[in-house]
Design an enzyme around this catalytic site. Structure first.
Site, PDB file in Angstrom:
ATOM      1  N   LYS A  48      -0.726  -5.904  14.592  1.00  0.00           N
ATOM      2  CA  LYS A  48       0.548  -6.066  15.300  1.00  0.00           C
ATOM      3  C   LYS A  48       0.620  -4.991  16.382  1.00  0.00           C
ATOM      4  O   LYS A  48       0.923  -3.832  16.119  1.00  0.00           O
ATOM      5  CB  LYS A  48       1.746  -5.936  14.364  1.00  0.00           C
ATOM      6  CG  LYS A  48       2.993  -6.504  15.032  1.00  0.00           C
ATOM      7  CD  LYS A  48       4.237  -5.697  14.807  1.00  0.00           C
ATOM      8  CE  LYS A  48       4.646  -4.657  15.754  1.00  0.00           C
ATOM      9  NZ  LYS A  48       4.820  -4.916  17.151  1.00  0.00           N
ATOM     10  N   GLU A  93      -0.214   7.928  11.490  1.00  0.00           N
ATOM     11  CA  GLU A  93      -0.443   8.933  12.528  1.00  0.00           C
ATOM     12  C   GLU A  93       0.825   8.952  13.376  1.00  0.00           C
ATOM     13  O   GLU A  93       1.145   7.971  14.033  1.00  0.00           O
ATOM     14  CB  GLU A  93      -1.684   8.556  13.331  1.00  0.00           C
ATOM     15  CG  GLU A  93      -2.223   9.714  14.128  1.00  0.00           C
ATOM     16  CD  GLU A  93      -1.571   9.832  15.474  1.00  0.00           C
ATOM     17  OE1 GLU A  93      -0.507  10.512  15.564  1.00  0.00           O
ATOM     18  OE2 GLU A  93      -2.077   9.248  16.425  1.00  0.00           O
ATOM     19  N   CYS A  95       0.028  11.509  21.443  1.00  0.00           N
ATOM     20  CA  CYS A  95       0.427  12.143  20.191  1.00  0.00           C
ATOM     21  C   CYS A  95      -0.022  13.603  20.158  1.00  0.00           C
ATOM     22  O   CYS A  95       0.573  14.428  19.499  1.00  0.00           O
ATOM     23  CB  CYS A  95      -0.143  11.373  19.016  1.00  0.00           C
ATOM     24  SG  CYS A  95      -1.883  10.991  19.210  1.00  0.00           S
TER      25      CYS A  95
HETATM   26  O1  TXE Z   1       7.590   3.766  18.436  1.00  0.00           O
HETATM   27  P1  TXE Z   1       7.535   2.953  17.086  1.00  0.00           P
HETATM   28  P2  TXE Z   1       8.548   3.632  19.696  1.00  0.00           P
HETATM   29  C1  TXE Z   1       6.784   8.406  19.242  1.00  0.00           C
HETATM   30  C2  TXE Z   1       7.266   8.947  20.576  1.00  0.00           C
HETATM   31  C3  TXE Z   1       8.193   7.874  21.039  1.00  0.00           C
HETATM   32  C4  TXE Z   1       8.811   7.428  19.734  1.00  0.00           C
HETATM   33  C5  TXE Z   1       9.419   6.070  19.748  1.00  0.00           C
HETATM   34  O2  TXE Z   1       7.969  10.138  20.371  1.00  0.00           O
HETATM   35  O3  TXE Z   1       9.163   8.351  21.914  1.00  0.00           O
HETATM   36  O4  TXE Z   1       7.753   7.477  18.819  1.00  0.00           O
HETATM   37  O5  TXE Z   1       8.490   5.119  20.231  1.00  0.00           O
HETATM   38  C6  TXE Z   1       6.177  -1.034  15.339  1.00  0.00           C
HETATM   39  N1  TXE Z   1       8.083  -1.806  10.636  1.00  0.00           N
HETATM   40  N2  TXE Z   1       5.494   7.764  19.344  1.00  0.00           N
HETATM   41  O6  TXE Z   1       9.941   3.301  19.313  1.00  0.00           O
HETATM   42  O7  TXE Z   1       8.829   2.279  16.779  1.00  0.00           O
HETATM   43  C7  TXE Z   1       6.384  -1.230  16.809  1.00  0.00           C
HETATM   44  O8  TXE Z   1       6.644  -2.592  17.106  1.00  0.00           O
HETATM   45  C8  TXE Z   1       6.817  -1.909  11.082  1.00  0.00           C
HETATM   46  C9  TXE Z   1       4.370   8.530  18.902  1.00  0.00           C
HETATM   47  O9  TXE Z   1       7.896   2.703  20.632  1.00  0.00           O
HETATM   48  O10 TXE Z   1       6.997   3.872  16.084  1.00  0.00           O
HETATM   49  C10 TXE Z   1       5.057  -0.713  17.358  1.00  0.00           C
HETATM   50  O11 TXE Z   1       4.060  -1.708  17.216  1.00  0.00           O
HETATM   51  N3  TXE Z   1       6.469  -1.674  12.368  1.00  0.00           N
HETATM   52  C11 TXE Z   1       3.168   7.726  18.749  1.00  0.00           C
HETATM   53  C12 TXE Z   1       4.756   0.462  16.439  1.00  0.00           C
HETATM   54  O12 TXE Z   1       5.548   0.240  15.264  1.00  0.00           O
HETATM   55  C13 TXE Z   1       7.440  -1.309  13.219  1.00  0.00           C
HETATM   56  C14 TXE Z   1       2.954   6.584  19.623  1.00  0.00           C
HETATM   57  C15 TXE Z   1       5.129   1.826  17.007  1.00  0.00           C
HETATM   58  O13 TXE Z   1       6.467   1.801  17.438  1.00  0.00           O
HETATM   59  C16 TXE Z   1       8.777  -1.170  12.803  1.00  0.00           C
HETATM   60  C17 TXE Z   1       4.175   5.919  20.002  1.00  0.00           C
HETATM   61  C18 TXE Z   1       9.084  -1.443  11.443  1.00  0.00           C
HETATM   62  N4  TXE Z   1      10.319  -1.319  10.954  1.00  0.00           N
HETATM   63  C19 TXE Z   1       5.386   6.535  19.868  1.00  0.00           C
HETATM   64  N5  TXE Z   1       9.507  -0.772  13.869  1.00  0.00           N
HETATM   65  C20 TXE Z   1       1.905   8.419  18.392  1.00  0.00           C
HETATM   66  N6  TXE Z   1       1.783   8.856  17.137  1.00  0.00           N
HETATM   67  O14 TXE Z   1       1.004   8.549  19.189  1.00  0.00           O
HETATM   68  C21 TXE Z   1       8.658  -0.667  14.917  1.00  0.00           C
HETATM   69  N7  TXE Z   1       7.412  -1.002  14.533  1.00  0.00           N
END
Ligand code: TXE
Length: 495
Positions: free
Chosen positions: A178, A253, A287
């Site tokens: 996904k 991660e 990250c």
């Molecule tokens: O991330 P999400 P978001 C951090 C960064 C950013 C913040 C929010 O600080 O500002 O996270 O980003 C899926 N069950 N990072 O909101 O929500 C979603 O569709 C299962 C750090 O975009 O964590 C996407 O595919 N999955 C980071 C994935 O999770 C769910 C990289 C990541 O989205 C879900 C990105 C749920 N309930 C953001 N809700 C890193 N570690 O590098 C969402 N998703």
């Protein structure tokens, strides 16, 4: 009106749209215009994808394929990715605004993960236990887990997917991916290569859509054995809680607030470049961003001035241009978040040394840019130093000596990465011992490799990606006991 590119999911080897026929538009962050559309899936689509993966796991050629043959498929896939590297890179640049200069290198490097883990596929060995009981022959096997849900974010879709796919497939699992709703296109483009490489249908499947709709449904699905997730800490915690309710394996991660520490004895020009690459590469949306620059007080003014000067010279622009050094923010909500944090930092008294706004240049007006931003004299208790911004915003924090550097570096809920700049080997090793983070770079920053385990301490996550450790995250151990004696001893006592 520009014709949108259509990307479809792959389920059981077929290209499919969503059950409802609905789509999500993917917007190019440099133009602010939609350029492609991907299926808007729901729980019905999740069921279909998981069923396809489950069927491929329990029956069909993948279930019985020799590990050596599996490894060869991974090698072939690596070759095909190398062949398609430019095309995949361009799709990802359009989708997430990362620089083509960086993406071209990434897509050329990604095959190495498939070669490395392809090579490991037939080296997953069990052992014979010299068992302490007479007449028993006891051995272990390491077996795949089943269906793995790979949930990926928008900042580096293909690379972070590769870190999950290569070890999971080498171990013999099947996959449902996904990708982020913001950046699904490069993942969907990759799928065609699996078929060409000769992977059986159903081994790798995709579902595209919103996290709260299908991400959650995927994590909860009873036929999913493991969730491999990269994303934000808040979503990661939700995924972990949900996986716990269903007793699933997880790797998480979840980003960081990494300290990049410059000592007075460092080569300061190199350290300044390291500070810049730590926070402004990929517009800080990594990250591992070195978002807290810790600088020894004796060189604080000099280093701050040099960092500001180099950051000021950064060329913002079209990520497709080889001259661009800083691209746009990938999503509009993320740009709001970055700008909000800049306001928070200013209201808490951090001194803005550079940037802090949306750039005014007319050629950047359509894109989701934020100026490279630097705050000086930040205290580690400020929110700008404690929470992940995930954008081009650097906080410079002064320290006196090694003790204070360690105290500040470790005073965070995160522990993903860190940097140390020093010319003293003794100091480098002592710092590396004491920093509570999964990666320590000394006199460099932002290096990754298929061979090097990567992952977080503390709230930065659980488990390791890349390197030999990673394949173990996708295996479970079975112990087999064979009775060599005639008859069964007293059935009422443990043997
Ligand atoms: O991330 P999400 P978001 C951090 C960064 C950013 C913040 C929010 O600080 O500002 O996270 O980003 C899926 N069950 N990072 O909101 O929500 C979603 O569709 C299962 C750090 O975009 O964590 C996407 O595919 N999955 C980071 C994935 O999770 C769910 C990289 C990541 O989205 C879900 C990105 C749920 N309930 C953001 N809700 C890193 N570690 O590098 C969402 N998703």
């Amino acid at each position: 009106m520009v014709e949108l590119a259509h990307f479809r999911n792959t389920v059981g080897g077929e290209h499919v749209e969503s059950a409802t026929g609905n789509w999500i538009e993917s917007v190019n962050p440099y133009t602010g215009e939609p350029w492609a559309k991907v299926p808007h899936c729901n729980a019905t689509d999740v069921d279909a994808a998981v069923d396809a993966a489950h069927n491929a796991f329990v029956k069909g050629p993948w279930a019985t394929m020799a590990p050596t043959a599996r490894g060869k498929l991974l090698h072939r896939l690596g070759d095909l990715i190398a062949r398609e590297a430019s095309k995949l890179a361009e799709i990802e640049v359009r989708d997430n605004g990362k620089l083509l200069a960086e993406m071209a290198g990434q897509t050329r490097y990604i095959p190495e993960w498939f070669y490395y883990f392809g090579g490991l596929a037939d080296k997953i060995e069990g052992g014979v236990i010299p068992i302490d009981k007479p007449d028993l022959f006891t051995y272990t096997k390491r077996e795949p887990l089943g269906v793995v849900a790979a949930i990926t974010p928008w900042n580096s879709p293909l690379l972070l997917l590769t870190w999950k796919l290569a070890p999971a497939l080498a171990a013999g699992n099947t996959i449902v991916i996904k990708p982020s709703e913001f950046t699904s296109c490069s993942t969907l483009a990759l799928m065609d290569l699996f078929r060409e490489a000769g992977f059986p249908d159903g081994v790798v499947n995709t579902v595209t859509g919103y996290g709260h709709e299908i991400g959650a449904a995927l994590v909860e699905h009873p036929k999913v054995a493991k969730v491999a997730f990269t994303g934000g800490d808040a979503t990661g915690a939700r995924v972990y809680a949900s996986a716990a309710r269903h007793i699933k394996h997880v790797t998480l991660e979840l980003g960081g607030k990494s300290p990049n520490i410059i000592f007075e004895d460092a080569n300061l020009d190199d350290a300044v470049k390291g500070a810049i690459s730590g926070i402004f590469a990929a517009s800080g949306q990594t990250c591992i961003a070195g978002s807290r620059l810790l600088v020894q007080r004796s060189v604080y003014d000099e280093v701050s001035a040099k960092v500001v000067e180099l950051a000021r010279s950064a060329r913002l622009g079209d990520p497709m241009s080889p001259h661009t050094q800083v691209g746009p923010i990938t999503t509009l909500p993320q740009r709001h978040k970055v700008l909000d944090y800049i306001n928070v930092a200013e209201s808490e008294g951090a001194k803005c040394l550079l940037g802090g706004k949306i750039p005014e240049a007319p050629e950047l007006a359509r894109g989701w840019f934020v100026e490279p931003t630097i705050f000086g004299n930040v205290s580690n208790s400020m929110r700008i130093a404690r929470e992940e911004v995930f954008g081009p915003v650097l906080s410079i924090i002064p320290f006196e000596d090694d003790e204070e550097a360690i105290e500040i570096a470790n005073d965070t809920i995160f522990g993903l990465a860190s940097g140390v700049w020093t010319s003293s080997i003794r100091r480098a090793i002592r710092m590396a011992d004491r920093i509570r983070a999964g990666t320590v770079w000394v006199n460099t920053y932002r290096a990754v490799s298929f061979m090097a385990p990567f992952g977080g301490y503390k709230l930065s996550g659980i488990g390791r990606e890349s390197g030999q450790d990673a394949i173990g995250e996708y295996l479970q151990t079975k112990c087999v006991w064979i009775n060599l004696a005639e008859g069964v001893p007293n059935p009422f006592v443990m043997r």
